[in-house]
Design a protein around this motif. Structure first.
Motif, PDB file in Angstrom:
ATOM      1  N   VAL A   1      38.458  -1.224   0.898  1.00  0.00           N
ATOM      2  CA  VAL A   1      38.381  -2.332  -0.049  1.00  0.00           C
ATOM      3  C   VAL A   1      37.515  -1.878  -1.219  1.00  0.00           C
ATOM      4  O   VAL A   1      36.439  -1.315  -1.033  1.00  0.00           O
ATOM      5  N   ARG A   2      38.046  -2.086  -2.446  1.00  0.00           N
ATOM      6  CA  ARG A   2      37.290  -1.715  -3.641  1.00  0.00           C
ATOM      7  C   ARG A   2      36.111  -2.681  -3.771  1.00  0.00           C
ATOM      8  O   ARG A   2      36.267  -3.894  -3.718  1.00  0.00           O
ATOM      9  N   THR A   3      34.937  -2.109  -3.927  1.00  0.00           N
ATOM     10  CA  THR A   3      33.700  -2.892  -3.949  1.00  0.00           C
ATOM     11  C   THR A   3      32.898  -2.520  -5.185  1.00  0.00           C
ATOM     12  O   THR A   3      32.842  -1.350  -5.564  1.00  0.00           O
ATOM     13  N   ASN A   4      32.291  -3.527  -5.798  1.00  0.00           N
ATOM     14  CA  ASN A   4      31.400  -3.319  -6.940  1.00  0.00           C
ATOM     15  C   ASN A   4      30.020  -3.814  -6.555  1.00  0.00           C
ATOM     16  O   ASN A   4      29.842  -4.999  -6.274  1.00  0.00           O
ATOM     17  N   ASP A   5      29.060  -2.901  -6.508  1.00  0.00           N
ATOM     18  CA  ASP A   5      27.664  -3.243  -6.203  1.00  0.00           C
ATOM     19  C   ASP A   5      26.824  -3.108  -7.459  1.00  0.00           C
ATOM     20  O   ASP A   5      27.057  -2.219  -8.281  1.00  0.00           O
ATOM     21  N   ARG A   6      25.853  -3.978  -7.577  1.00  0.00           N
ATOM     22  CA  ARG A   6      24.788  -3.793  -8.566  1.00  0.00           C
ATOM     23  C   ARG A   6      23.582  -3.348  -7.760  1.00  0.00           C
ATOM     24  O   ARG A   6      23.131  -4.041  -6.857  1.00  0.00           O
ATOM     25  N   VAL A   7      23.093  -2.155  -8.075  1.00  0.00           N
ATOM     26  CA  VAL A   7      21.993  -1.547  -7.323  1.00  0.00           C
ATOM     27  C   VAL A   7      20.811  -1.365  -8.272  1.00  0.00           C
ATOM     28  O   VAL A   7      20.975  -0.889  -9.398  1.00  0.00           O
TER      29      VAL A   7
ATOM     30  N   ASN B   1       0.813  -1.224   0.000  1.00  0.00           N
ATOM     31  CA  ASN B   1       0.000   0.000   0.000  1.00  0.00           C
ATOM     32  C   ASN B   1       0.845   1.273   0.000  1.00  0.00           C
ATOM     33  O   ASN B   1       0.359   2.328   0.399  1.00  0.00           O
ATOM     34  N   ALA B   2       2.085   1.182  -0.476  1.00  0.00           N
ATOM     35  CA  ALA B   2       2.958   2.370  -0.534  1.00  0.00           C
ATOM     36  C   ALA B   2       2.300   3.426  -1.422  1.00  0.00           C
ATOM     37  O   ALA B   2       1.710   3.105  -2.449  1.00  0.00           O
ATOM     38  N   PRO B   3       2.418   4.696  -1.034  1.00  0.00           N
ATOM     39  CA  PRO B   3       1.827   5.750  -1.858  1.00  0.00           C
ATOM     40  C   PRO B   3       2.521   5.824  -3.217  1.00  0.00           C
ATOM     41  O   PRO B   3       3.711   5.547  -3.335  1.00  0.00           O
ATOM     42  N   LEU B   4       1.748   6.185  -4.214  1.00  0.00           N
ATOM     43  CA  LEU B   4       2.303   6.370  -5.555  1.00  0.00           C
ATOM     44  C   LEU B   4       2.623   7.847  -5.722  1.00  0.00           C
ATOM     45  O   LEU B   4       1.903   8.685  -5.213  1.00  0.00           O
ATOM     46  N   ASN B   5       3.654   8.189  -6.280  1.00  0.00           N
ATOM     47  CA  ASN B   5       4.743   7.469  -6.913  1.00  0.00           C
ATOM     48  C   ASN B   5       5.833   7.219  -5.862  1.00  0.00           C
ATOM     49  O   ASN B   5       6.110   8.089  -5.043  1.00  0.00           O
ATOM     50  N   SER B   6       6.475   6.038  -5.935  1.00  0.00           N
ATOM     51  CA  SER B   6       7.503   5.667  -4.972  1.00  0.00           C
ATOM     52  C   SER B   6       8.707   5.079  -5.689  1.00  0.00           C
ATOM     53  O   SER B   6       8.594   4.561  -6.794  1.00  0.00           O
ATOM     54  N   LEU B   7       9.857   5.141  -4.990  1.00  0.00           N
ATOM     55  CA  LEU B   7      11.086   4.512  -5.472  1.00  0.00           C
ATOM     56  C   LEU B   7      11.621   3.586  -4.395  1.00  0.00           C
ATOM     57  O   LEU B   7      11.584   3.908  -3.206  1.00  0.00           O
ATOM     58  N   LEU B   8      12.139   2.444  -4.821  1.00  0.00           N
ATOM     59  CA  LEU B   8      12.748   1.467  -3.927  1.00  0.00           C
ATOM     60  C   LEU B   8      14.184   1.235  -4.366  1.00  0.00           C
ATOM     61  O   LEU B   8      14.441   0.957  -5.548  1.00  0.00           O
ATOM     62  N   ILE B   9      15.121   1.336  -3.422  1.00  0.00           N
ATOM     63  CA  ILE B   9      16.538   1.111  -3.686  1.00  0.00           C
ATOM     64  C   ILE B   9      16.921  -0.231  -3.074  1.00  0.00           C
ATOM     65  O   ILE B   9      16.699  -0.457  -1.875  1.00  0.00           O
ATOM     66  N   ARG B  10      17.483  -1.129  -3.895  1.00  0.00           N
ATOM     67  CA  ARG B  10      17.908  -2.448  -3.403  1.00  0.00           C
ATOM     68  C   ARG B  10      19.280  -2.793  -3.958  1.00  0.00           C
ATOM     69  O   ARG B  10      19.569  -2.526  -5.125  1.00  0.00           O
ATOM     70  N   THR B  11      20.088  -3.435  -3.137  1.00  0.00           N
ATOM     71  CA  THR B  11      21.358  -3.982  -3.591  1.00  0.00           C
ATOM     72  C   THR B  11      21.100  -5.375  -4.140  1.00  0.00           C
ATOM     73  O   THR B  11      20.552  -6.228  -3.438  1.00  0.00           O
ATOM     74  N   ILE B  12      21.490  -5.605  -5.380  1.00  0.00           N
ATOM     75  CA  ILE B  12      21.313  -6.896  -6.034  1.00  0.00           C
ATOM     76  C   ILE B  12      22.510  -7.799  -5.737  1.00  0.00           C
ATOM     77  O   ILE B  12      22.359  -8.976  -5.457  1.00  0.00           O
ATOM     78  N   SER B  13      23.700  -7.234  -5.821  1.00  0.00           N
ATOM     79  CA  SER B  13      24.910  -7.997  -5.497  1.00  0.00           C
ATOM     80  C   SER B  13      26.005  -7.043  -5.055  1.00  0.00           C
ATOM     81  O   SER B  13      25.967  -5.850  -5.365  1.00  0.00           O
ATOM     82  N   SER B  14      26.969  -7.593  -4.322  1.00  0.00           N
ATOM     83  CA  SER B  14      28.106  -6.808  -3.839  1.00  0.00           C
ATOM     84  C   SER B  14      29.332  -7.707  -3.848  1.00  0.00           C
ATOM     85  O   SER B  14      29.318  -8.784  -3.238  1.00  0.00           O
ATOM     86  N   VAL B  15      30.377  -7.263  -4.570  1.00  0.00           N
ATOM     87  CA  VAL B  15      31.596  -8.061  -4.694  1.00  0.00           C
ATOM     88  C   VAL B  15      32.787  -7.193  -4.301  1.00  0.00           C
ATOM     89  O   VAL B  15      32.972  -6.104  -4.848  1.00  0.00           O
ATOM     90  N   GLU B  16      33.584  -7.692  -3.358  1.00  0.00           N
ATOM     91  CA  GLU B  16      34.797  -6.987  -2.944  1.00  0.00           C
ATOM     92  C   GLU B  16      35.993  -7.522  -3.716  1.00  0.00           C
ATOM     93  O   GLU B  16      36.080  -8.724  -3.987  1.00  0.00           O
ATOM     94  N   ARG B  17      36.903  -6.614  -4.083  1.00  0.00           N
ATOM     95  CA  ARG B  17      38.167  -7.032  -4.711  1.00  0.00           C
ATOM     96  C   ARG B  17      38.968  -7.817  -3.664  1.00  0.00           C
ATOM     97  O   ARG B  17      39.127  -7.372  -2.525  1.00  0.00           O
ATOM     98  N   GLN B  18      39.456  -8.952  -4.058  1.00  0.00           N
ATOM     99  CA  GLN B  18      40.210  -9.811  -3.146  1.00  0.00           C
ATOM    100  C   GLN B  18      41.690  -9.460  -3.193  1.00  0.00           C
ATOM    101  O   GLN B  18      42.294  -9.420  -4.261  1.00  0.00           O
ATOM    102  N   ARG B  19      42.244  -9.202  -2.024  1.00  0.00           N
ATOM    103  CA  ARG B  19      43.674  -8.911  -1.902  1.00  0.00           C
ATOM    104  C   ARG B  19      44.254  -9.815  -0.820  1.00  0.00           C
ATOM    105  O   ARG B  19      43.540 -10.249   0.080  1.00  0.00           O
ATOM    106  N   LEU B  20      45.546 -10.048  -0.901  1.00  0.00           N
ATOM    107  CA  LEU B  20      46.186 -10.882   0.115  1.00  0.00           C
ATOM    108  C   LEU B  20      46.199 -10.197   1.468  1.00  0.00           C
ATOM    109  O   LEU B  20      46.078 -10.847   2.497  1.00  0.00           O
ATOM    110  N   LYS B  21      46.354  -8.877   1.466  1.00  0.00           N
ATOM    111  CA  LYS B  21      46.363  -8.122   2.710  1.00  0.00           C
ATOM    112  C   LYS B  21      45.304  -7.044   2.620  1.00  0.00           C
ATOM    113  O   LYS B  21      45.313  -6.226   1.705  1.00  0.00           O
TER     114      LYS B  21
END
Length: 131
Positions: free
Chosen positions: A53-59, A28-48
């Protein structure tokens, strides 16, 4: 992404700031509305792990609108607010925002109109080690 949407005044003529949410929109959210969701989040892998940390999100930004015309106009404003932006936003450092595709037209609850615009968001996330 929320900071970019909340700070873009032309969008607020069609979507009041109170109708920009993260996580979930009730049926029953009022119209017009926007929803923000994170679809995926991947961190760059480093030894140390460093201080960031560099991160790539799909939003995904989903519009729930009262008409098909409003759906299209709102998503175009969402792209205007967010695409090709760079800088420090909401604690994310050296962020870069690119478009990553638009989803299908959907029928929302209460005879509303829905569609999502995805973004690729790359940023340096400060690391908290609880120290």
């Amino acid at each position: 992404m929320g900071e970019l949407l909340l700070g873009y005044a032309p969008l607020h003529a069609l979507v009041p700031i109170a109708n920009i949410k993260a996580g979930k929109l009730p049926a029953n959210a009022p119209l017009n509305s926007l929803l923000i969701r994170t679809i995926s989040s991947v961190e760059r892998q480093r030894l140390k792990r460093g201080k960031t940390v560099r991160t790539n999100d799909r939003v995904s930004i989903t519009v729930r609108a009262d008409s098909y015309d409003a759906q299209i106009r709102i998503l175009d404003l969402v792209v205007d607010a967010c695409a090709d932006r760079q800088g420090n936003f909401a604690g994310a450092l050296r962020a870069s925002v690119l478009t990553a595709g638009r989803g299908p037209d959907l029928s929302g609850p209460g005879d509303s109109f829905e569609q999502a615009q995805d973004f690729k968001v790359s940023f340096d996330k400060p690391v908290s080690r609880g120290e």
